[in-house]
Design a protein around this motif. Structure first.
Motif: not given
Ligand code: GDP
Ligand code: MG
Length: 353
Positions: A196-219
């Motif tokens: 889903r478009a935007g899903a990676i960014e959405q979880i990345d924002v949560h990770g940044k706010r919580l100070g938690i690493k998010v592993i991500q690849h491209q959409e």
């Protein structure tokens, strides 16, 4: 929370109390002359009211009980409480309690209250309260202590979240991550919704706010690869828990289901959590059952309980699926998450909290 359910249960409780009150020995039977009311004869019980037998009512109960009083016990006939239970049955169904769960609750209450098990020595309100409480606890099961689960499994503990789009998976992952952090565990998130478009960014924002690493690849990339890398990261950095996001899945969408099967094979999760929203009511319960059959799930998280005035889904889902309800989501903030503790929930439902 659970306003409608609370009202139905309260009404049934008061009516059952009145009904039982009327079944008290003093009200029905004359003590034998010379005998103390407290020390009554050990004779066979004498029927006072006989009912037609064999007829089944709406809830499937057989009218085979007789009302009588013996010693310090009182026996409530099924007929005495049948109308109240019929009303409760409709009330539970109206509150979105699943049919099978409603039947189970009623059958437990009926079994508990009718018959000769109860002593008058116990107050009527506690007899009724205990019957309702035991019936509800019977369908809610034991619950799960997620912290003990993490402690007792090999690290990293891999938890995968699955379910239909929009029900709150990604938000719930952030809440669970925050909950685990607050309980002293380290966490890494895997952005496995690459669909889903935007899903990676959405979880990345949560990770940044919580100070938690998010592993991500491209959409559009393979979610199995993302989650594989997340587990590798956790191993390399001694992270306690991996929380894996996935794309919204419909049990009838073959490609998405195959993708999930691949993730399962490669990642071998310790826990697959099915997420759905309480506001979907019975649909959530039906979907959970279907996911359980097709995907295989270990636990359930129910979101948007704050927006669901009925409460039936929360009461039904664990029993219907045969898997524990782990958490409920009660809002959009990171702290709007509650461990689903059946004892606390039942106390709340019966107005004791
Ligand atoms: N009121 C309320 N909203 C929630 C809750 N959980 C999630 N949401 C909202 O539901 C919407 C969809 O959530 P999202 O996590 O993106 O769903 P996903 O598509 O399953 O990942 C978002 O607007 C969330 O803020 C909850 O417990 N209560
Ligand atoms: Mg999502």
């Amino acid at each position: 929370m659970f306003k409608a359910l609370k009202e139905k249960l309260f009404s049934a409780r008061k009516k059952l109390e009145n009904s039982l009150e009327e079944s008290k020995p003093e009200a029905i039977i004359q003590p034998e002359s010379g005998s103390e009311p407290e020390v009554s004869p050990v004779t066979e019980p004498a029927p006072v009211i006989s009912l037609d037998s064999g007829k089944k009512n709406q809830a499937g109960f057989t009218e085979k009980f007789v009302s009588f009083v013996r010693d310090r016990e009182f026996i409530v006939s099924e007929k005495d409480i049948r109308d109240i239970l019929d009303e409760l049955e409709i009330g539970l169904l109206e509150s979105d309690v699943a049919f099978s769960v409603t039947e189970e609750i009623l059958s437990r209450i009926k079994e508990d209250l009718s018959g000769s098990k109860r002593k008058v020595g116990k107050s009527v309100d506690s007899v009724v309260r205990d019957a309702l409480s035991d019936a509800l606890l019977g369908v809610l099961g034991e619950g799960v202590d997620i912290c003990s689960f993490v402690k007792t499994h090999e690290r990293p503990v891999k938890i995968l979240f699955t379910g239909v789009n929009g029900t709150g998976k990604t938000t719930s992952i952030a809440k669970v991550a925050s909950f685990l952090q607050n309980n002293g565990f380290s966490v890494v998130l895997g952005a496995g919704d690459t669909f889903r478009a935007g899903a990676i960014e959405q979880i990345d924002v949560h990770g940044k706010r919580l100070g938690i690493k998010v592993i991500q690849h491209q959409e559009g990339s393979d979610p199995t690869a993302v989650l594989f890398d997340t587990v590798e990261y956790a191993r390399a950095h001694q992270v306690d828990v991996v929380l894996g996001d996935t794309a919204g899945r419909f049990h009838n969408r073959a490609n998405l289901m195959n993708q999930l099967a691949k993730i399962r094979r490669v990642i071998n999760p310790d826990l697959i959590v099915y997420v759905d929203e309480a506001v979907a009511g019975n649909d959530a319960v039906i979907r959970a059952e279907e996911f359980s059959k097709s995907v295989g799930i270990d636990a359930v998280m129910l979101t948007k309980v704050d927006m669901d005035p009925k409460g039936g889904a929360a009461i039904s889902i664990a029993h219907a699926v045969g898997k524990p309800l782990l958490f409920i989501g009660t809002g959009q903030g990171y702290n709007d998450i509650m461990v689903f503790n059946p004892t606390i929930v039942v106390a709340d439902l019966l107005g004791d909290a």
